[in-house]
Write an enzyme that holds these catalytic residues in place. Structure first.
Site, PDB file in Angstrom:
ATOM      1  CB  CYS A 234      46.273  35.261  50.418  1.00 16.99           C
ATOM      2  SG  CYS A 234      46.278  36.574  51.648  1.00 16.99           S
TER       3      CYS A 234
ATOM      4  CE  LYS B 114      32.306  46.156  47.958  1.00 15.45           C
ATOM      5  NZ  LYS B 114      31.634  45.038  48.682  1.00 15.45           N
TER       6      LYS B 114
ATOM      7  CD  GLU C 264      44.273  32.264  46.926  1.00 17.22           C
ATOM      8  OE1 GLU C 264      43.814  33.043  46.078  1.00 17.22           O
ATOM      9  OE2 GLU C 264      44.860  32.651  47.954  1.00 17.22           O
TER      10      GLU C 264
HETATM   11  P1  NAI Z   1      36.509  39.138  45.233  1.00 18.30           P
HETATM   12  O1  NAI Z   1      37.765  39.707  44.695  1.00 18.30           O
HETATM   13  O2  NAI Z   1      35.395  38.892  44.296  1.00 18.30           O
HETATM   14  O3  NAI Z   1      35.925  40.085  46.388  1.00 18.30           O
HETATM   15  C1  NAI Z   1      36.741  40.914  47.192  1.00 18.30           C
HETATM   16  C2  NAI Z   1      36.089  42.295  47.324  1.00 18.30           C
HETATM   17  O4  NAI Z   1      36.005  42.906  46.041  1.00 18.30           O
HETATM   18  C3  NAI Z   1      34.665  42.263  47.862  1.00 18.30           C
HETATM   19  O5  NAI Z   1      34.476  43.360  48.722  1.00 18.30           O
HETATM   20  C4  NAI Z   1      33.838  42.420  46.609  1.00 18.30           C
HETATM   21  O6  NAI Z   1      32.570  42.958  46.849  1.00 18.30           O
HETATM   22  C5  NAI Z   1      34.693  43.373  45.816  1.00 18.30           C
HETATM   23  N1  NAI Z   1      34.423  43.366  44.376  1.00 18.30           N
HETATM   24  C6  NAI Z   1      33.993  42.326  43.614  1.00 18.30           C
HETATM   25  N2  NAI Z   1      33.855  42.726  42.336  1.00 18.30           N
HETATM   26  C7  NAI Z   1      34.209  44.027  42.279  1.00 18.30           C
HETATM   27  C8  NAI Z   1      34.272  44.995  41.236  1.00 18.30           C
HETATM   28  N3  NAI Z   1      33.935  44.697  39.990  1.00 18.30           N
HETATM   29  N4  NAI Z   1      34.698  46.249  41.535  1.00 18.30           N
HETATM   30  C9  NAI Z   1      35.044  46.569  42.791  1.00 18.30           C
HETATM   31  N5  NAI Z   1      34.990  45.708  43.828  1.00 18.30           N
HETATM   32  C10 NAI Z   1      34.574  44.449  43.581  1.00 18.30           C
HETATM   33  O7  NAI Z   1      36.860  37.843  45.977  1.00 18.30           O
HETATM   34  P2  NAI Z   1      35.858  36.635  46.245  1.00 18.30           P
HETATM   35  O8  NAI Z   1      35.088  36.287  45.012  1.00 18.30           O
HETATM   36  O9  NAI Z   1      35.075  36.952  47.443  1.00 18.30           O
HETATM   37  O10 NAI Z   1      36.872  35.478  46.541  1.00 18.30           O
HETATM   38  C11 NAI Z   1      37.308  34.655  45.472  1.00 18.30           C
HETATM   39  C12 NAI Z   1      38.698  34.145  45.703  1.00 18.30           C
HETATM   40  O11 NAI Z   1      39.627  35.221  45.860  1.00 18.30           O
HETATM   41  C13 NAI Z   1      38.881  33.317  46.950  1.00 18.30           C
HETATM   42  O12 NAI Z   1      38.391  32.019  46.798  1.00 18.30           O
HETATM   43  C14 NAI Z   1      40.368  33.404  47.105  1.00 18.30           C
HETATM   44  O13 NAI Z   1      41.002  32.523  46.229  1.00 18.30           O
HETATM   45  C15 NAI Z   1      40.665  34.834  46.713  1.00 18.30           C
HETATM   46  N6  NAI Z   1      40.694  35.720  47.870  1.00 18.30           N
HETATM   47  C16 NAI Z   1      41.877  36.139  48.365  1.00 18.30           C
HETATM   48  C17 NAI Z   1      41.909  36.887  49.506  1.00 18.30           C
HETATM   49  C18 NAI Z   1      43.162  37.365  50.108  1.00 18.30           C
HETATM   50  O14 NAI Z   1      43.213  37.534  51.325  1.00 18.30           O
HETATM   51  N7  NAI Z   1      44.189  37.639  49.332  1.00 18.30           N
HETATM   52  C19 NAI Z   1      40.700  37.254  50.216  1.00 18.30           C
HETATM   53  C20 NAI Z   1      39.496  36.821  49.582  1.00 18.30           C
HETATM   54  C21 NAI Z   1      39.519  36.087  48.452  1.00 18.30           C
END
Ligand code: NAI
Ligand code: MG
Length: 493
Positions: A286, A177, A387
């Site tokens: 990250c 997903k 972050e």
């Molecule tokens: P997010 O954690 O909300 O989204 C990441 C994935 O999780 C997406 O596929 C999303 O659809 C899914 N997701 C969201 N809610 C979920 C739930 N309740 N159950 C299962 N899956 C779920 O991250 P977001 O909001 O896109 O990014 C926010 C912040 O997170 C960024 O600004 C950054 O600080 C951090 N981030 C870190 C990343 C990394 O590479 N470690 C990558 C992306 C974001």
């Protein structure tokens, strides 16, 4: 849009199917703010179908295929992937705005990840355990089952490579997903798995909303494991959602990596690395060195170098190969970055350069922001703790090793760190004391298929890549065989 890829169907059980629940949604090009393609959107029933297909494949053909044939399929897929790098890079750049010179470089390496995992697929042996002559004890390793891979928008295909490569090599089947903002490239990936000849249901791809499709995947009783990359708050939600089914989880979460420059470093090289890492992916990774810790004797020189380099970053349309830095990947991320610029100013940090949305001709509708440098940052400021995920470098002065280590470790995160020093002893002393999953010495962001990647503290659970990368997808079974076949009567006397 390259002809061979389409995005308006889900990939479930080896078929391109219409969503039952969600229809299609436009995917936004962050360089223009306008839709560039329609993408199939799955809901709970679509996830249920995908999990059923993955379960059937796991219990059917995939389990019976010998590991060297799994390896051969992965190699075939890797070779096919390598021929499609340009098309995949274009799709990913359309979806997340990453400069195509970066997308091509990144995606150009992914075939090696799949080859690495292929090379491990037939080497998942167990061990024999020394006992006395009366028993023979040994372990074997087995795939956990159906894996839910949930990926972020900054590096969709890289995250998919790390998760799917490892899961498939281990013998698991997968439902992927992708993030709401960047679903297209994962559907393109599905086409390649199809072309490479993977049996139906081994790989399924269902874009959809995190709290709907993602949450259903986590809660589904037939999903054995979730491999997640994204935000810490989401990871906590996933743990709660998966609690009733005791779903295994690995998490690759955020970071606030310290990039430490000692006064005895080769400054030119350190500045190349530190400025590159401040603005790569428009700051949206990250592992980027978003905190630059600089020893006081060279602090002013480094600040000046950052100012000068910021002026040389070519911000522009991401599909232009000359562009260094594209836009932020979506509107909320742009707003988040700009809000942190205001926070930094409010906290008394000195805005050296940048900090504004770019509104010049041709870029005004996209989510472009200037390469930004803050100086005079102290370790406790929010811009040094949280972050941002934007092209914002926070330059923090320090005096000596002890203070560098203290500042480096003074955030909740512990993903990666870098340090630059001409003194080998110091490099080892400091590297050993930094709380991080990866430390780079006199280099930065050196990431490869064979090197374990992952964080400590709030940066995550588990490792991806390396020999360790398959562990989360495997269970160990211990078998003990008596060589005598005798068992004393416990009630004889
Ligand atoms: P997010 O954690 O909300 O989204 C990441 C994935 O999780 C997406 O596929 C999303 O659809 C899914 N997701 C969201 N809610 C979920 C739930 N309740 N159950 C299962 N899956 C779920 O991250 P977001 O909001 O896109 O990014 C926010 C912040 O997170 C960024 O600004 C950054 O600080 C951090 N981030 C870190 C990343 C990394 O590479 N470690 C990558 C992306 C974001
Ligand atoms: Mg979120």
């Amino acid at each position: 849009m390259p002809d061979s890829f389409r995005f308006d169907r889900l990939f479930i059980g080896g078929e391109w199917v219409e969503p039952l629940d969600g229809g299609v949604r436009p995917s936004i090009d962050p360089a223009t703010g306008a839709p560039w393609g329609d993408v199939a959107w799955g809901g709970e029933r679509d996830v249920d179908r995908a999990v059923a297909a993955a379960k059937e494949a796991f219990e059917g053909p995939w389990r019976k295929i010998p590991p060297w044939e799994r390896a051969a399929l992965l190699r075939k897929f890797a070779d096919l992937y390598a021929t499609r790098v340009d098309a995949l890079a274009e799709i990913e750049t359309r979806d997340n705005g990453r400069a195509v010179r970066e997308s091509r470089g990144d995606i150009g390496m992914h075939a090696q990840y799949y080859h690495w995992f292929a090379s491990l697929a037939d080497k998942l042996g167990g061990r024999t355990i020394p006992m006395d002559d009366s028993v023979h004890a040994f372990t074997t390793r087995h795939p956990v089952g159906v894996v839910g891979a949930i990926t972020p928008w900054n590096v969709p295909l890289m995250a998919a490579a790390w998760k799917l490569g490892a899961a498939l090599a281990a013998g698991c089947t997968v439902v992927l997903k992708p993030a709401e903002q960047t679903p297209a490239s994962s559907l393109a990936l599905a086409r390649l798995f199809d072309e490479a000849g993977f049996p139906p249901g081994v790989v399924n791809v269902v874009p959809g909303d995190g709290p709907v499709a993602g949450a259903r995947l986590v809660a589904h009783p037939d999903v054995a494991k979730i491999s997640f990359t994204g935000e810490g708050a989401t990871a906590k939600t996933i743990l709660k959602t998966g609690a009733d089914t005791l779903t295994r989880c690995t998490f690759e979460l955020g970071g606030k990596a310290p990039h430490i420059i000692f006064a005895d470093a080769d400054l030119d090289q350190a500045i190349n690395a530190a400025t590159g890492s401040a603005w790569a992916l428009c700051g949206q990774s990250c592992a980027l060195g978003s905190r630059v810790l600089v020893e006081r004797p060279v602090y002013d020189r480094v600040v000046e170098a950052f100012r000068e380099r910021a002026g040389r970053v070519r911000v522009g349309m991401p599909l232009d190969p000359a562009t260094h830095m594209g836009p932020q990947a979506h509107r909320q991320q742009l707003d988040k970055t700009l809000s942190y610029v205001a926070i930094g100013r409010g906290e008394g940090a000195e805005l050296v350069t940048g900090g504004a949305r770019i509104d010049r001709d041709g870029l005004a509708d996209g989510y472009f922001v200037e390469p930004t440098v803050f100086a005079g940052v102290s370790a406790a400021m929010r811009i040094a703790q949280e972050e941002i995920f934007g092209p914002v470098a926070a330059l923090i002065p320090f005096d000596g090793e002890e203070e560098a280590i203290a500042i480096a470790n003074a955030t909740p995160y512990g993903l990666a760190a870098g340090l630059w020093s001409g003194d080998t002893g110091r490099a080892h002393r400091v590297a050993a004391r930094i709380e991080a999953g990866m430390v780079w010495v006199n280099t930065y962001r050196y990431i490869r298929w064979s090197t374990p990647y992952g964080g400590v503290k709030a940066s995550g659970w588990g490792r991806e890549n390396g020999l360790e990368g398959l562990d989360p997808f495997l269970e160990t079974k211990t078998t003990i065989v008596s060589t005598t076949g005798t068992f004393p009567d416990p009630f004889a006397s």
